[in-house]
Design an enzyme around this catalytic site. Structure first.
Site, PDB file in Angstrom:
ATOM      1  N   ASP A   1       0.920  -1.139   0.000  1.00  0.00           N
ATOM      2  CA  ASP A   1       0.000   0.000   0.000  1.00  0.00           C
ATOM      3  C   ASP A   1       0.956   1.184   0.000  1.00  0.00           C
ATOM      4  O   ASP A   1       1.580   1.487   1.025  1.00  0.00           O
ATOM      5  CB  ASP A   1      -0.870   0.010   1.262  1.00  0.00           C
ATOM      6  CG  ASP A   1      -1.800   1.217   1.270  1.00  0.00           C
ATOM      7  OD1 ASP A   1      -1.404   2.279   0.754  1.00  0.00           O
ATOM      8  OD2 ASP A   1      -2.922   1.107   1.787  1.00  0.00           O
ATOM      9  N   HIS A   2       1.098   1.858  -1.129  1.00  0.00           N
ATOM     10  CA  HIS A   2       2.216   2.810  -1.226  1.00  0.00           C
ATOM     11  C   HIS A   2       2.080   3.980  -0.250  1.00  0.00           C
ATOM     12  O   HIS A   2       3.061   4.642   0.059  1.00  0.00           O
ATOM     13  CB  HIS A   2       2.425   3.285  -2.669  1.00  0.00           C
ATOM     14  CG  HIS A   2       1.479   4.351  -3.134  1.00  0.00           C
ATOM     15  ND1 HIS A   2       0.239   4.077  -3.621  1.00  0.00           N
ATOM     16  CD2 HIS A   2       1.600   5.705  -3.190  1.00  0.00           C
ATOM     17  CE1 HIS A   2      -0.371   5.215  -3.961  1.00  0.00           C
ATOM     18  NE2 HIS A   2       0.431   6.216  -3.704  1.00  0.00           N
TER      19      HIS A   2
ATOM     20  N   HIS B   1      -5.684   2.881   1.064  1.00  0.00           N
ATOM     21  CA  HIS B   1      -4.979   4.042   1.625  1.00  0.00           C
ATOM     22  C   HIS B   1      -5.737   4.726   2.766  1.00  0.00           C
ATOM     23  O   HIS B   1      -5.155   5.091   3.780  1.00  0.00           O
ATOM     24  CB  HIS B   1      -4.720   5.081   0.534  1.00  0.00           C
ATOM     25  CG  HIS B   1      -4.142   4.509  -0.730  1.00  0.00           C
ATOM     26  ND1 HIS B   1      -3.194   3.507  -0.728  1.00  0.00           N
ATOM     27  CD2 HIS B   1      -4.380   4.795  -2.038  1.00  0.00           C
ATOM     28  CE1 HIS B   1      -2.883   3.213  -1.992  1.00  0.00           C
ATOM     29  NE2 HIS B   1      -3.584   3.977  -2.796  1.00  0.00           N
TER      30      HIS B   1
HETATM   31  C1  BG6 Z   1      -3.672   4.752  -6.329  1.00  0.00           C
HETATM   32  C2  BG6 Z   1      -5.050   4.795  -6.923  1.00  0.00           C
HETATM   33  O1  BG6 Z   1      -3.528   3.638  -5.489  1.00  0.00           O
HETATM   34  O2  BG6 Z   1      -3.441   5.949  -5.572  1.00  0.00           O
HETATM   35  C3  BG6 Z   1      -5.222   6.039  -7.785  1.00  0.00           C
HETATM   36  O3  BG6 Z   1      -5.249   3.632  -7.713  1.00  0.00           O
HETATM   37  C4  BG6 Z   1      -4.872   7.292  -6.999  1.00  0.00           C
HETATM   38  O4  BG6 Z   1      -6.551   6.134  -8.287  1.00  0.00           O
HETATM   39  C5  BG6 Z   1      -3.498   7.141  -6.334  1.00  0.00           C
HETATM   40  O5  BG6 Z   1      -4.873   8.398  -7.882  1.00  0.00           O
HETATM   41  C6  BG6 Z   1      -3.213   8.312  -5.415  1.00  0.00           C
HETATM   42  O6  BG6 Z   1      -1.889   8.220  -4.955  1.00  0.00           O
HETATM   43  P1  BG6 Z   1      -1.087   9.522  -4.520  1.00  0.00           P
HETATM   44  O7  BG6 Z   1       0.206   8.998  -3.966  1.00  0.00           O
HETATM   45  O8  BG6 Z   1      -0.927  10.349  -5.760  1.00  0.00           O
HETATM   46  O9  BG6 Z   1      -1.940  10.229  -3.506  1.00  0.00           O
END
Ligand code: BG6
Length: 492
Positions: free
Chosen positions: A179-180, A242
């Site tokens: 989960d980045h 997230h």
């Molecule tokens: C991804 C989703 O996991 O996270 C995307 O699939 C989303 O839809 C993105 O735009 C948002 O990531 P960040 O790091 O730009 O907030």
């Protein structure tokens, strides 16, 4: 700095978007920071045949696109020398045998192997099966780790099936579920700020807190991912992962230490303590909407259904839920969580409203808010009431505003941090299967109920604020969506 063993990163799906935009540039930056071990190779695996030279030219293109201001040539040469390419055509039954042959060149490829599966979710289990069939997951002499990109399943049964399939070959310690958001420094800071400060912990509970809002909004639309998005929706795409992870870090008890087990144990407990959303009273607990045509930064943009080319879709681009956590700390405190594409602002934050003060002085007095800005601004703010100087007793809100990020601080992309953790063998910032399951368990009934309900979905013009109708989920009449992190951001 932790010691990293010599290793090879095997990148499946290396020509895909994630690899181009995040992984390759991230690995390059780690190399530039001196964080990659000297003996470290990257083997990119793709479907088509590509010569090593052509692959190097492709990587150069990825770096040029990312680092517009240029980069150090020496680092580039070192980095490019680490990079190799292996074609793995899906039609070749011997493909994984050949991959094994390639990797058996020990001089070029250190034998500790980390596989990053940036492939279609339906390929996660088959790739693990194939790696196992040629004995490439065997940890007798060297470590072998597998990164599974998001999403881990599309609901609870499919997540369980994937888990059952990959654990035939892998131990939990070998599995890295991404989960980045957990790689973002601002998220890692939540625990630190909560527990490394004496002033916060005593008020972090139902006795002082009126409610919590966790918000993640974007100005971007679904872009060219329409088909993926229509099979996914905001609940699956953002809330299941997230947003619920942000909630877990906000609400969990203090871990016994900062070890992977310590943190995960408490995150799992709090996720499992979230009360199931009552499907028979769904409209008071969950709200969905879709963006219609509108304006973003002065430019006209189409609506979701137009982009999709299907007017019947009921898939949400806006989702808000009201959750309760059934434990002594949070009994009765609503947690409102929401996410949206194409809203008026791109902002991720945690906003906590405190209960009414013991002394009520008169109109104009606001309740205290504590706001943790995650992105774009990393900050912590406290809004308190203060006397307006003068002859009368009147109050106004003032803000204690502290930036968590200061000039000159390192900016590390979430993927860089996670790739480093992977090579270090630290999966504390990756998901445990129990977290994944608890998250699906929570959202599945809502996803199912929404999919069945074919009535047209509420529309909000792109670039607008939350749809008025979303307020239906508030518990109390004086609750409202908190907007930007600025003072007065609560204005309707
Ligand atoms: C991804 C989703 O996991 O996270 C995307 O699939 C989303 O839809 C993105 O735009 C948002 O990531 P960040 O790091 O730009 O907030």
């Amino acid at each position: 700095m932790k010691q990293i063993d010599p290793c090879t990163l095997v990148l499946f799906g290396a020509s895909g978007n994630l690899s181009r935009v995040k992984l390759m540039p991230g690995l390059f930056r780690l190399d530039a920071l001196g964080r990659l071990p000297e003996k470290m190779a990257i083997l990119s695996v793709g479907r088509g045949a590509v010569s090593r030279e052509a692959w190097h030219a492709d990587i150069k293109g990825m770096l040029d696109a990312k680092f517009k201001k240029g980069y150090d040539q020496k680092v580039f040469e070192r980095f490019i020398a680490r990079n190799h390419y292996h074609a793995n055509p899906p039609t070749d039954p011997q493909a994984f045998e050949r991959l094994k042959d390639t990797l058996s060149d020990e001089k070029t490829f250190p034998q500790n192997l980390a596989y990053f599966l940036s492939v279609r979710p339906s390929d996660f289990a088959p790739v693990v099966d194939q790696l196992a069939s040629v004995d490439l997951l065997n940890e007798e002499k060297y470590w072998r780790r597998v990164v599974i990109e998001k999403p881990f399943g599309t609901d609870l049964p499919s997540a369980k099936a994937l888990q059952a399939s990959i654990t035939r070959h892998l131990k939990e310690s070998q599995i890295y579920r991404i989960d980045h958001y957990l790689g973002k420094s601002a998220l890692q800071n939540i625990l630190l700020q909560r527990f490394a400060n004496t002033v916060l912990e005593p008020i972090w509970n139902k006795d002082y807190i009126d409610h919590v809002q966790i918000t993640n909004t974007e100005m971007l639309g679904v872009g060219d991912r329409t088909q993926f998005y229509d099979a996914t929706g905001a609940l699956r795409d953002m809330i299941q992962s997230h947003v619920l992870q942000t909630l877990a870090l906000t609400a969990m008890e203090m871990p016994k230490d900062l070890s992977p087990e310590g943190i995960r144990t408490e995150k799992i407990k709090v996720l499992e303590a979230i009360r199931p959303i009552p499907v028979n009273a769904l409209e008071k607990h969950a709200f969905r909407a879709q963006y219609a045509a509108g304006e973003i930064n002065g430019e006209k943009v189409p609506g979701y259904l137009e982009e999709l080319g299907n007017a019947d879709s009921v898939v949400e681009t806006y989702a808000a839920l009201k959750l309760f956590i059934d434990n002594p700390r949070w009994q009765g405190v609503p947690f409102y969580i929401r996410t949206a594409k194409r809203l008026h602002e791109a902002d991720t934050r945690i906003a906590i409203r405190f209960k009414k003060a013991p002394m009520q002085i008169g109109s104009g007095q606001q309740q205290n808010w504590l706001i943790i800005g995650i992105q774009p601004r990393e900050c912590i703010k406290m809004e308190i009431q203060s006397k307006i100087p003068g002859l009368d007793i009147r109050t106004r809100s003032i803000q204690l505003d502290a930036a968590n990020r200061q000039d000159g601080d390192e900016t590390v992309d979430a993927y860089e941090a996670l790739l480093l953790n992977l090579m270090e063998g630290d999966n504390s910032q990756y998901l445990h299967i129990s977290e994944v399951e608890a998250q699906w368990r929570l959202v599945d009934p809502v996803i199912e109920a929404w999919a069945k309900d074919r009535k047209p979905v509420h529309q909000y013009p792109a670039g607008s604020r939350d749809p008025e109708a979303s307020k239906v989920i508030f518990e109390a009449e004086d609750q409202f969506w908190r907007y930007s992190i600025e003072l007065g951001g609560d204005a309707e």
